[in-house]
Design a protein around this motif. Sequence first.
Motif, mmCIF file in Angstrom:
data_model
loop_
_atom_site.group_PDB
_atom_site.id
_atom_site.type_symbol
_atom_site.label_atom_id
_atom_site.label_comp_id
_atom_site.label_asym_id
_atom_site.label_seq_id
_atom_site.Cartn_x
_atom_site.Cartn_y
_atom_site.Cartn_z
ATOM 1 N N GLN A 26 6.329 1.147 -9.484
ATOM 2 C CA GLN A 26 5.449 2.288 -9.271
ATOM 3 C C GLN A 26 4.165 1.757 -8.655
ATOM 4 O OE1 GLN A 26 4.963 4.370 -12.976
ATOM 5 N NE2 GLN A 26 7.021 5.235 -12.921
ATOM 6 N N VAL A 27 3.785 2.325 -7.528
ATOM 7 C CA VAL A 27 2.677 1.767 -6.750
ATOM 8 C C VAL A 27 1.612 2.823 -6.499
ATOM 9 C CG1 VAL A 27 2.014 0.630 -4.594
ATOM 10 C CG2 VAL A 27 4.238 0.127 -5.634
ATOM 11 N N THR A 28 0.378 2.473 -6.818
ATOM 12 C CA THR A 28 -0.789 3.285 -6.487
ATOM 13 C C THR A 28 -1.577 2.542 -5.424
ATOM 14 O OG1 THR A 28 -0.913 4.194 -8.724
ATOM 15 C CG2 THR A 28 -2.893 4.359 -7.374
ATOM 16 N N VAL A 29 -2.048 3.247 -4.409
ATOM 17 C CA VAL A 29 -2.743 2.601 -3.301
ATOM 18 C C VAL A 29 -4.103 3.245 -3.074
ATOM 19 C CG1 VAL A 29 -0.663 1.817 -2.125
ATOM 20 C CG2 VAL A 29 -1.553 4.095 -1.626
ATOM 21 N N TRP A 30 -5.028 2.416 -2.608
ATOM 22 C CA TRP A 30 -6.341 2.906 -2.191
ATOM 23 C C TRP A 30 -6.765 2.119 -0.971
ATOM 24 C CZ3 TRP A 30 -10.962 0.622 -1.094
ATOM 25 C CH2 TRP A 30 -12.046 1.489 -0.858
ATOM 26 N N ASN A 31 -7.379 2.814 -0.029
ATOM 27 C CA ASN A 31 -7.955 2.163 1.140
ATOM 28 C C ASN A 31 -9.183 2.941 1.563
ATOM 29 O OD1 ASN A 31 -7.388 -0.035 3.224
ATOM 30 N ND2 ASN A 31 -7.784 1.724 4.544
ATOM 31 N N ARG A 32 -10.179 2.217 2.076
ATOM 32 C CA ARG A 32 -11.414 2.878 2.488
ATOM 33 C C ARG A 32 -11.127 3.971 3.517
ATOM 34 N NH1 ARG A 32 -13.848 -1.223 3.101
ATOM 35 N NH2 ARG A 32 -15.225 -1.218 1.307
ATOM 36 N N THR A 33 -10.231 3.693 4.461
ATOM 37 C CA THR A 33 -9.765 4.705 5.415
ATOM 38 C C THR A 33 -8.499 5.324 4.842
ATOM 39 O OG1 THR A 33 -10.643 3.371 7.234
ATOM 40 C CG2 THR A 33 -9.108 5.132 7.804
ATOM 41 N N ALA A 34 -8.619 6.509 4.302
ATOM 42 C CA ALA A 34 -7.516 7.109 3.545
ATOM 43 C C ALA A 34 -6.266 7.309 4.380
ATOM 44 C CB ALA A 34 -7.960 8.435 2.940
ATOM 45 N N GLY A 35 -6.418 7.460 5.687
ATOM 46 C CA GLY A 35 -5.263 7.684 6.545
ATOM 47 C C GLY A 35 -4.253 6.560 6.504
ATOM 48 N N ARG A 36 -4.693 5.353 6.170
ATOM 49 C CA ARG A 36 -3.776 4.212 6.123
ATOM 50 C C ARG A 36 -2.814 4.296 4.943
ATOM 51 N NH1 ARG A 36 -4.712 0.131 9.605
ATOM 52 N NH2 ARG A 36 -3.460 -1.275 8.324
ATOM 53 N N THR A 37 -3.064 5.212 4.006
ATOM 54 C CA THR A 37 -2.167 5.359 2.861
ATOM 55 C C THR A 37 -0.986 6.280 3.168
ATOM 56 O OG1 THR A 37 -3.342 7.278 1.927
ATOM 57 C CG2 THR A 37 -4.136 5.082 1.296
ATOM 58 N N ARG A 38 -1.041 7.001 4.282
ATOM 59 C CA ARG A 38 -0.091 8.104 4.506
ATOM 60 C C ARG A 38 1.373 7.649 4.438
ATOM 61 N NH1 ARG A 38 -2.037 9.730 8.983
ATOM 62 N NH2 ARG A 38 -3.543 11.112 7.979
ATOM 63 N N GLY A 39 1.728 6.632 5.200
ATOM 64 C CA GLY A 39 3.122 6.207 5.224
ATOM 65 C C GLY A 39 3.600 5.722 3.876
ATOM 66 N N LEU A 40 2.734 5.049 3.135
ATOM 67 C CA LEU A 40 3.115 4.569 1.813
ATOM 68 C C LEU A 40 3.305 5.718 0.832
ATOM 69 C CD1 LEU A 40 0.710 1.511 1.713
ATOM 70 C CD2 LEU A 40 3.212 1.394 1.740
ATOM 71 N N VAL A 41 2.432 6.714 0.918
ATOM 72 C CA VAL A 41 2.579 7.893 0.054
ATOM 73 C C VAL A 41 3.885 8.610 0.370
ATOM 74 C CG1 VAL A 41 1.613 10.166 -0.496
ATOM 75 C CG2 VAL A 41 0.114 8.162 -0.356
ATOM 76 N N GLU A 42 4.214 8.715 1.649
ATOM 77 C CA GLU A 42 5.491 9.323 2.029
ATOM 78 C C GLU A 42 6.667 8.522 1.486
ATOM 79 O OE1 GLU A 42 5.159 9.461 6.241
ATOM 80 O OE2 GLU A 42 3.845 11.238 6.262
ATOM 81 N N GLY A 43 6.459 7.225 1.287
ATOM 82 C CA GLY A 43 7.514 6.361 0.747
ATOM 83 C C GLY A 43 7.553 6.307 -0.766
ATOM 84 N N GLY A 44 6.647 7.050 -1.433
ATOM 85 C CA GLY A 44 6.700 7.125 -2.887
ATOM 86 C C GLY A 44 5.479 6.626 -3.623
ATOM 87 N N ALA A 45 4.488 6.070 -2.915
ATOM 88 C CA ALA A 45 3.270 5.598 -3.570
ATOM 89 C C ALA A 45 2.375 6.775 -3.942
ATOM 90 C CB ALA A 45 2.516 4.642 -2.657
ATOM 91 N N THR A 46 1.463 6.528 -4.874
ATOM 92 C CA THR A 46 0.456 7.504 -5.264
ATOM 93 C C THR A 46 -0.880 7.091 -4.676
ATOM 94 O OG1 THR A 46 1.597 7.970 -7.350
ATOM 95 C CG2 THR A 46 -0.728 8.581 -7.221
ATOM 96 N N ARG A 47 -1.576 8.023 -4.051
ATOM 97 C CA ARG A 47 -2.893 7.733 -3.477
ATOM 98 C C ARG A 47 -3.966 7.929 -4.539
ATOM 99 N NH1 ARG A 47 -3.115 11.534 0.030
ATOM 100 N NH2 ARG A 47 -2.409 10.412 1.891
ATOM 101 N N ALA A 48 -4.827 6.942 -4.700
ATOM 102 C CA ALA A 48 -5.964 7.050 -5.612
ATOM 103 C C ALA A 48 -7.213 7.413 -4.824
ATOM 104 C CB ALA A 48 -6.183 5.732 -6.351
ATOM 105 N N GLY A 49 -8.129 8.115 -5.486
ATOM 106 C CA GLY A 49 -9.364 8.507 -4.833
ATOM 107 C C GLY A 49 -10.410 7.408 -4.807
ATOM 108 N N THR A 50 -10.316 6.468 -5.758
ATOM 109 C CA THR A 50 -11.271 5.364 -5.845
ATOM 110 C C THR A 50 -10.542 4.116 -6.328
ATOM 111 O OG1 THR A 50 -11.826 5.771 -8.155
ATOM 112 C CG2 THR A 50 -13.141 6.934 -6.491
ATOM 113 N N PRO A 51 -11.112 2.934 -6.130
ATOM 114 C CA PRO A 51 -10.510 1.734 -6.720
ATOM 115 C C PRO A 51 -10.424 1.824 -8.243
ATOM 116 C CG PRO A 51 -12.058 1.107 -5.004
ATOM 117 C CD PRO A 51 -12.225 2.588 -5.214
ATOM 118 N N ALA A 52 -11.406 2.460 -8.874
ATOM 119 C CA ALA A 52 -11.370 2.614 -10.333
ATOM 120 C C ALA A 52 -10.166 3.436 -10.764
ATOM 121 C CB ALA A 52 -12.666 3.263 -10.821
ATOM 122 N N GLU A 53 -9.901 4.508 -10.032
ATOM 123 C CA GLU A 53 -8.742 5.352 -10.363
ATOM 124 C C GLU A 53 -7.443 4.572 -10.167
ATOM 125 O OE1 GLU A 53 -6.404 9.233 -8.563
ATOM 126 O OE2 GLU A 53 -8.569 9.070 -8.191
ATOM 127 N N ALA A 54 -7.372 3.787 -9.104
ATOM 128 C CA ALA A 54 -6.174 2.966 -8.874
ATOM 129 C C ALA A 54 -5.963 1.991 -10.025
ATOM 130 C CB ALA A 54 -6.305 2.201 -7.557
#
Length: 281
Positions: A26-54
């Motif tokens: 199970q993978v949670t991802v965060w990046n300063r440019t949120a658009g870079r998370t898109r493909g990973l989220v489509e692949g099953g990752a969860t996007r976090a709003g902040t590093p703390a949330e991740a």
Amino acid sequence: MTNVAVVGLGIMGRGMADNLLKHGHQVTVWNRTAGRTRGLVEGGATRAGTPAEAAARAEVVFEVTANDESSREVWLGLDGIVAGARPGTVLISSATLSVSWVEELAAECARRGLAFFDMPVTGGSAGAQSGNLVMLAGGDQAGLAALEPMLGAIASDVRHFGPVGAGTRFKLVLNALQAIHLAAFGEAVKLAAAAGLDVEQVGAALVDRPGGVITQLAWQSLGTTPEPINFSAEWALKDLNYAARMSEQVHHPILDGVLSVFSDAVAQGRGHEDWSTVNKA
């Protein structure tokens, strides 16, 4: 299956997150440019709003940012990893950072009772994409052994160099030597051209002897700029500066010369190009 967070989705971080997903974690991802998370989220990752949330979602957190400044922000900012990490969470920096910052971060994690490893990686974009990175680890050896089943999703080898900070020290030594080798190869090819030799013939011969991964990489990159790039000139310069700071008590004229070569390339506006740009005519 492990709950893992990856903070920072450059070439390395994105490959790591992708391979963790492929291995069922199970993978949670965060990046300063949120658009870079898109493909990973489509692949099953969860996007976090902040590093703390991740960090709050994870059993293991990987940070893979660019330099000391970005690393400090995602670790110790108000919404940083440390703010969100729960007791028992394992914190790992897989960025290439300065020794002084890694030691400061490790001390802060220890003060809070959080397990921390410095674990920079080598293997380039190909290793990140294929899950065949080499992890260069500093930290508690028994704790590292417990992580190895999960690390197998992203690495073909995990090498332990000693206590916290040792992995970073080795990575800076490694990157310094690789940059020296890369620049020396380019100089050798220019010498061959000036001597009237066939550069194609010389390049093929050097790949055979002295050979090695960096010789082959330098030769391939000289003819065809890699896409995506293997490593940028500006990040190579950053690592060379960190290596020089680590070794201020040692006379290192070869390192200083290569520092100058990369400094010139960055000053000329070529910092975002592949580090082999220093060998271009």
